[in-house]
Motif scaffolding. Sequence first.
Motif, short mmCIF file in Angstrom:
data_model
loop_
_atom_site.label_atom_id
_atom_site.label_comp_id
_atom_site.label_asym_id
_atom_site.label_seq_id
_atom_site.Cartn_x
_atom_site.Cartn_y
_atom_site.Cartn_z
N UNK A 336 0.73 -1.34 0.20
CA UNK A 336 0.08 -0.04 0.07
C UNK A 336 0.84 1.39 -0.04
N UNK A 337 2.06 1.33 0.41
CA UNK A 337 3.03 2.37 0.53
C UNK A 337 3.66 2.41 -0.88
N UNK A 338 3.38 1.57 -1.94
CA UNK A 338 3.97 1.67 -3.17
C UNK A 338 5.37 1.44 -3.35
N UNK A 339 5.75 0.61 -2.31
CA UNK A 339 7.54 0.15 -2.40
C UNK A 339 7.87 -0.94 -3.12
N UNK A 340 7.16 -1.75 -3.22
CA UNK A 340 7.54 -3.30 -3.65
C UNK A 340 8.21 -3.18 -5.11
N UNK A 341 7.55 -2.71 -6.08
CA UNK A 341 8.05 -2.68 -7.32
C UNK A 341 9.25 -1.96 -7.41
N UNK A 342 9.19 -0.80 -6.79
CA UNK A 342 10.16 0.47 -6.68
C UNK A 342 11.34 -0.11 -5.99
N UNK A 343 11.50 -0.74 -4.97
CA UNK A 343 12.36 -1.22 -4.29
C UNK A 343 13.19 -2.37 -5.06
N UNK A 383 11.29 -1.84 5.81
CA UNK A 383 10.54 -2.76 6.74
C UNK A 383 10.25 -1.90 7.90
N UNK A 384 11.02 -1.12 8.40
CA UNK A 384 10.76 -0.45 9.69
C UNK A 384 9.74 0.45 9.36
N UNK A 385 9.84 1.23 8.16
CA UNK A 385 9.00 2.17 7.82
C UNK A 385 7.61 1.32 7.70
N UNK A 386 7.45 0.24 6.95
CA UNK A 386 6.34 -0.46 6.52
C UNK A 386 5.49 -0.79 7.82
N UNK A 387 6.28 -1.30 8.78
CA UNK A 387 5.73 -1.72 10.12
C UNK A 387 4.94 -0.46 10.75
N UNK A 388 5.35 0.55 10.64
CA UNK A 388 4.62 1.95 11.20
C UNK A 388 3.67 2.45 10.33
N UNK A 389 3.59 2.38 9.01
CA UNK A 389 2.57 2.65 8.03
C UNK A 389 1.66 1.68 8.10
N UNK A 407 -5.77 8.48 15.16
CA UNK A 407 -6.32 9.71 14.78
C UNK A 407 -5.88 10.32 13.43
N UNK A 408 -6.64 11.27 12.98
CA UNK A 408 -6.25 11.61 11.67
C UNK A 408 -5.04 12.34 11.50
N UNK A 409 -4.75 13.14 12.60
CA UNK A 409 -3.53 13.67 12.90
C UNK A 409 -2.10 12.76 13.07
N UNK A 410 -2.43 11.83 13.65
CA UNK A 410 -1.28 11.01 13.78
C UNK A 410 -0.89 10.23 12.20
N UNK A 411 -1.87 9.94 11.88
CA UNK A 411 -1.84 9.39 10.40
C UNK A 411 -1.11 10.44 9.28
N UNK A 412 -1.62 11.51 9.23
CA UNK A 412 -1.11 12.56 8.31
C UNK A 412 0.46 13.01 8.78
N UNK A 418 7.36 10.53 6.83
CA UNK A 418 8.02 9.51 5.73
C UNK A 418 7.79 9.74 4.25
N UNK A 419 7.51 10.74 4.10
CA UNK A 419 7.19 11.24 2.53
C UNK A 419 8.77 11.00 1.56
N UNK A 420 9.64 11.55 2.17
CA UNK A 420 10.96 11.37 1.45
C UNK A 420 11.50 10.09 1.14
N UNK A 421 11.34 9.47 2.12
CA UNK A 421 11.73 7.93 2.18
C UNK A 421 10.68 7.23 1.22
N UNK A 422 9.29 7.07 1.49
CA UNK A 422 8.53 6.52 0.62
C UNK A 422 8.66 6.73 -0.65
N UNK A 423 8.79 7.92 -1.34
CA UNK A 423 8.93 8.29 -2.78
C UNK A 423 10.46 7.92 -3.21
N UNK A 424 11.28 7.44 -2.34
CA UNK A 424 12.53 7.43 -3.00
C UNK A 424 13.73 8.30 -2.97
N UNK A 425 13.11 9.58 -2.80
CA UNK A 425 14.07 10.53 -2.55
C UNK A 425 15.11 10.59 -1.68
N UNK A 426 14.49 10.08 -0.39
CA UNK A 426 15.56 10.16 0.89
C UNK A 426 16.41 9.02 0.96
#
Length: 616
Positions: A336-343, A383-389, A407-412, A418-426
């Motif tokens: 769901x975080x869109x990492x599999x094929x990218x990784x 994996x550490x990111x994925x566990x939290x997400x 909460x919405x605030x916690x999810x947002x 994790x935005x920079x990491x999940x999009x690969x830039x980080x």
Amino acid sequence: MPTESKVDVLVLGAGPAGLMCAQGLKRAGVNVRIIDKRPKKVAAGQADGVQPRTIEVLQSYGLAERLLREGNQMHMVAFYNPSPNGGIERTGRTADITAPSARYPFEVTLHQGAIEAIFLDSMRELGLEVDRPIIPTALELSHDENELRDPQSYPVKVTLKHLDFGSEGQDDTEIVYAKFVVGADVLTFSGAHSWVRKTLGIIMDGEQTDYIWGVVDLIPSTNFPDIRNRCAIHSSNGSCMIIPREGDKVRLYIQLSDKDVVVDKATGRVDKEKTKVGPEELLEVARKSFSPFTIEKAGEIDWWTIYLIGQRVAQKFSVHERVFIAGDACHTHSPKAGQGMNASMNDTHNLIWKMTYVLRGWADISLLRTYEFERRKYAQDLIAFDKKFSALFSGKPRTEECQDGVSHEAFLEAFQTFGAFSCGIGIHYSPSSIPSMPNITELKHQSLTSHQTVGMRILPHVFVRAADARPFEIQDLLPANTKWKLVVFVGDIGPGKIKQIERVAKLADDLGKSTGLLKRYEDGVFEILTICATVKECLNYTDLPEVLRPHWSRVLLDDVDMFGRTGGKGYDIYGVDPSQGAIIVVRPDGYVGTVTPLEGVKDLETYFDTFLIRTL
């Protein structure tokens, strides 16, 4: 008698990781062969999200244009949570990508079959096809140390079975002797069995979660206002994610309960024969989560599956640096975080140039150890990111009745953090990944480029070509052609800048001398790109020493284009002082290897001597 053959690299599996590997090696002139057990490529479904960094990587091979033309772009994400009046309500919208330096500030969604087609058509133009349907049945690796250390030997023996040999008396067995083997042989959505990994005896560390999800690809008929945005829906009925796709299609990720699904205790996977949930049942669960909005299918279901989230990393990514595993064969996680094929694709992007250098005799075989060093650390971080997400996304939403929920605030906050990491830039490769290289060699001059971090990909920016004032994105001038790029920020060498001009002249002498950096390794290792902090009205590209202008197109200016619409402030972007300058060394995969001052040619020689083989 079985037929026998030899090949430099045998790639097992023609999913995204294997195709990335094969096309990159073929472009580099490597004798590569790729096989797959499927008679044809994926027709629909499977992975579908391409992150900003992966788009940059595809662009470096000249493959991004078709992806951008055929795929859907996701620019915004919407969040829905339980409404006090029942059902769900929108609680916010934000940018889908939260990485300011992204060249492509969006995700592209396109089904895996279409993404594979981009690679397959490109390979075909290079004279390479996938051999199918073929499966490996045995793999033997030599124990001879001398043979394993010799990159020109063939220490791997792979037995193949051709599945389409139907003639009576025809031998369907083939023996292939390979210098290297890449196992990218996981082709299922949830990252299931890898024959290569199992044959090598490599163990996966991690665990299977209790999170059960269904996936449905369809064209919807709905009054849901954000159906063309990525959506994270937390409802009292369970969570749901919407991924808009090419054309009118969307993908729904639908959370299920354990009472809906039968899990095989032996394998830890969904037993699809005993599980009675199908696409219609998945859609019914989605309807409850969408309330008060409605959603129906307009036509047939395109593809569907059910899976449990597994979060595991292989204990090692290679055996003797001769047989490698990549993609889902060495790491599995939530899709769901869109990492599999990218990784997966970035695994083999990391490996392509290293394997090429060893096969050409340009680098010591120990360079291949860095594949595991860099990509396993990234997989562990993933994996550490994925566990939290996954925990946040799969957890119950906070309501009046459930104050301990998400909460919405916690999810947002997690989404943006994790935005920079999940999009690969980080992605950040740690220093000292090259064997025997002390940390100081890579990092001692990091302060010269305060905004361009060593170990991260070269930042995108538009510069103006000195010869004709044409603007260029720097990443397009640093293609994945297996060459190291010396990006030389020479500072301001305009009229009256005598001291800086003298420093640049001395640099050119140091680089060009008969025993210097450009002469001590094989021809073709380096490309030079020179960037001047001088405006176009005050500099001719011919003002540069010849070493720093190997071609008229290789001199750039940190200036705006002729109409002032793009370019400029590049030295600020990279954090380079125009009065000092710097040399940024960019690896063949687009990541920064080291930084030195203009007087740092000796440091460059020390850096490259640790893994390149000298000819002088």
